[in-house]
Design an enzyme around this catalytic site. Structure first.
Site: not given
Length: 593
Positions: A439, A474, A555
Site C-alpha cells: 500500500y 485498500r 498496520y
C-alpha cells in the site's frame, strides 16, 4: 402467507446466488477491482424500483414520489459512473500487441434486444417484459463470468451495460403512466448517468477505492428511500400490505441505510477526510448490540402496528438507527481492513437490491441482487482467508484487540542499510528480480517510477516479475490496476502462491511499501498477532531490499523479523523518491556497464 409469486422469486434468488458463487470463484485476482466496479454498476438497477414508483407528472407531487425520483437519480449516477470506471480500468490492462477489439459492435445485439422488446410490446405480448428481464439477468451473469480472463474482460463490461440497459428500457415500457412522468424518469436517468460518467472520467485511478465506496453509498440510498416510498404509497392508497411485502420493505430499508452510511465512512477514510485508524469507543460492541436491538424493535412495531403513519415513522427510525450503526461499524475498522469492508459493502448493496426485488415482485432486481450479494460475500471470504481472520473478527475486532500476540516472540537484531548505488548495482547484476508492492507504493504514487525501473532492467536483459498479496492495497486488485495504469504488462504480475513456489530462484527481491504481507512471524511465531496469515515469503530469496519509509511496524503492529535477516538490506525513505533516485543510479550503473 407467501404465495406462488414469493416461491417463484425465492427459487430465482437461490439460483442466482449459486450463479454468483460459481462465477466469482473463476475471476482472476488481478481483475477483482474491475469485478467490484462492474457489480457496483449493475447494482444501479435499484433505479427500477424508483421508476416503478415514479409519478406526479414532470415534477413529483408528494414526498413518496420525491423519494422515488431521488432513487432513480442516485442509481443512474451509479450506473453511469460504474461502467465508465470499469472500462477505464480494463483499458489499462491492454498490451500493445493485443488484437484490435471492435467492442462497438456489441451495440448490434443490444439493439436487437431492445427491438425485440419493442416488437413484443407492439404486438401486445405481455410476457415480453419478463422475457427481457430474463435476458438482461443472463447478460449480467455473463458480465461477471467474462471477468475470469483478461482476454474477455472488456466483453464482460459491454454485456453488463447491455443487460442493465435492457432492464431499464423494459421497465420504462411497462410503466403505463402519463407523458409527464415518463419525461421525469427519462430526465432523471439522463442527468444521473451523465453526472456519474463525468465524475468517473475525471478521477485519478489512485482514487478508485474511495469512488467505489461512494457509489456503494448511492445504491444504499436508493434502496432505503425506495422501501420507504413504497410503504408511503401503500398507506396513501389504503390498500392492505401483506407480510412478505412489509418484511422485505423493512429489510431493504435497514440494509440500504447501513450500506449508505457505512460506504460514506469508508469513502471518508480512504479519501483522508476521516482518520484511517479504527474508532475504539468504550463498549463499542455493546453499543452495536444496543442499536441492533433498537432496529429489531422498530421492525417489530412496523410489522405489527395497524396505524400506517406510525409504521412509516418506524421505517424512518429504522433508517436513522441503521445509518448510525453502519457508520459506527465502519468507523471502528482500520484502513488496512478496507479490502474486506469494500467487498462486504458490495455484498450489502446486492442484498439491498434483492430485498427491493422481493418487495416489488420484480424478477430482474431479485436475480441481479442475489448475484451481486453472493459475489460480494465470496470476495469477502477470499479477503478474510488471505488474512487468516474471520469476518466477525474484522467487523467487531481488529488486529490486537483480542489480546492475541501479547506473548509474541521478541524480535531483536541489527538491521543492515544499503545505499542507492549498492542497490542499483545489485539490480543491474541480477538475473531474476521480483518486486513486491504494498500500500505504501499506492500512497506514494510510485507506480510509474517502478514501471520505468522495470523497463530499464528488462532492456538490460534482467527477468523482472511482480508478486502481489491478495490484500495488498485498500481494495481487492487495487495494485494490479495501479501497475497496469503505469504500463506494467499484466503477464509479469503474479499472485502470492505463484511466486512463493520458486522464491529461492530470485536473485533480488525488492519490497516496495509492504510490511505485514511479507512478515515471516506469520509462519514462524505461533503467538504473533498475524500467526497463520499467508504471506509472500521474500526472505527465501538470495537478497531482499526493503524500500520503506522507516523501521516501524505495519498496520497489525507486529515486528518484522525479515528486517534483521542476514540477506535483508534496508533502503529507507519515501517510496517514490527512493524509486526515482534508484532509477537514476541504475541508469548510471548501466551506462558504466
Amino acid at each position: 402467507s407467501p404465495g406462488s409469486a414469493f416461491s417463484s422469486m425465492l427459487t430465482k434468488f437461490g439460483l442466482a446466488s449459486i450463479c454468483g458463487y460459481q462465477t466469482v470463484w473463476g475471476v482472476t485476482p488481478a481483475l477483482h477491482s474491475p469485478l467490484m466496479s462492474v457489480t457496483n454498476a449493475i447494482s444501479g438497477l435499484t433505479a427500477v424500483g424508483g421508476m416503478v414508483l415514479a409519478g406526479g407528472g414532470a415534477v413529483p407531487s408528494n414526498g413518496a414520489q420525491g423519494l422515488a425520483a431521488l432513487a432513480v437519480i442516485a442509481s443512474a449516477v451509479n450506473i453511469g459512473g460504474g461502467f465508465t470506471i470499469t472500462q477505464r480500468m480494463l483499458d489499462m490492462f491492454k498490451r500493445p500487441d493485443d488484437p484490435i477489439e471492435h467492442n462497438n459492435l456489441y451495440a448490434i445485439p443490444g439493439a436487437a434486444l431492445l427491438a425485440g422488446y419493442a416488437v413484443g410490446r407492439f404486438l401486445g405480448i405481455d410476457e415480453v417484459t419478463s422475457a427481457t428481464y430474463l435476458v438482461s439477468s443472463a447478460l449480467c451473469i455473463a458480465a461477471i463470468a467474462c471477468l475470469s480472463r483478461q482476454e474477455s474482460a472488456r466483453t464482460g463490461n459491454a454485456l453488463g451495460l447491455i443487460g442493465v440497459t435492457g432492464g431499464i428500457v423494459a421497465t420504462l415500457g411497462g410503466l403505463n403512466t402519463d407523458p409527464g412522468t415518463y419525461a421525469q424518469v427519462v430526465a432523471s436517468l439522463g442527468a444521473g448517468g451523465l453526472i456519474g460518467n463525468q465524475v468517473a472520467s475525471r478521477i485519478n485511478i489512485t482514487d478508485l477505492p474511495q469512488m467505489v465506496a461512494a457509489y456503494h453509498s448511492l445504491v444504499g440510498l436508493a434502496a432505503a428511500v425506495t422501501s420507504i416510498a413504497n410503504i408511503m404509497m401503500f398507506a396513501e392508497s389504503g390498500h392492505e400490505m401483506d407480510g412478505v411485502h412489509m418484511v422485505t420493505a423493512f429489510l431493504g430499508d435497514i440494509i440500504g441505510a447501513i450500506t449508505l452510511t457505512g460506504s460514506a465512512v469508508a469513502f471518508g477514510k480512504l479519501q483522508g477526510i476521516l482518520d484511517s485508524k479504527p474508532l475504539n469507543l468504550p463498549g463499542k460492541n455493546l453499543l452495536n448490540l444496543s442499536m441492533a436491538a433498537a432496529v429489531v424493535t422498530c421492525g417489530g412495531l412496523f410489522l405489527t402496528t395497524p396505524d400506517p403513519s406510525f409504521g412509516i415513522a418506524m421505517l424512518w427510525a429504522t433508517a436513522a438507527i441503521g445509518g448510525v450503526l453502519g457508520a459506527h461499524l465502519t468507523a471502528s475498522i482500520g484502513g488496512a481492513d478496507m479490502p474486506v469492508v469494500i467487498t462486504l459493502l458490495n455484498s450489502y448493496s446486492g442484498y439491498a437490491l434483492c430485498a427491493e426485488g422481493f418487495m416489488l415482485n420484480n424478477d430482474l432486481i431479485t436475480t441481479v441482487g442475489a448475484l451481486i450479494g453472493s459475489s460480494g460475500a465470496i470476495l469477502s471470504y477470499i479477503m478474510c482467508k488471505a488474512m487468516n481472520r474471520s469476518l466477525l473478527n474484522v467487523i467487531f475486532g481488529g488486529y490486537g484487540t483480542s489480546g492475541a500476540g501479547s506473548s509474541a516472540a521478541v524480535v531483536t537484531g541489527t538491521h543492515q542499510e544499503i545505499s542507492l548505488g549498492e542497490a542499483a548495482e545489485s539490480l543491474a547484476t541480477a538475473g531474476r528480480v521480483l518486486i513486491v508492492p504494498g500500500y505504501g507504493l499506492a500512497v506514494a504514487n510510485a507506480q510509474h517510477s517502478i514501471a520505468e525501473l522495470t523497463k530499464m532492467l528488462k532492456k538490460k536483459g534482467v527477468e523482472v516479475e511482480f508478486g502481489i498479496h491478495p490484500v495488498a492495497g485498500r481494495m481487492p486488485g487495487q495494485l494490479n490496476v495501479l501497475l497496469a495504469e503505469a504500463g506494467v504488462p499484466y503477464d509479469i504480475v503474479y499472485e502470492m502462491d505463484e511466486v512463493n513456489d520458486h522464491m529461492d530462484q530470485y536473485d533480488v527481491v525488492v519490497v516496495m511499501g509492504a510490511n505485514d504481507t511479507v512478515n515471516s512471524s506469520a509462519l514462524e511465531d505461533p503467538n504473533s498477532v498475524i500467526a497463520g496469515m499467508p504471506v509472500i515469503e521474500v526472505w527465501k530469496a538470495k537478497q531482499v531490499v526493503f524500500c520503506k519509509r522507516s523501521m516501524g511496524v505495519g498496520y497489525a503492529g507486529a515486528d518484522n523479523p525479515v528486517f534483521y535477516k542476514p540477506n535483508t538490506w534496508m533502503l529507507l525513505g519515501d517510496a517514490k523518491a527512493t524509486t526515482d533516485n534508484l532509477k537514476t543510479q541504475l541508469a548510471q550503473v548501466l551506462r558504466l556497464a
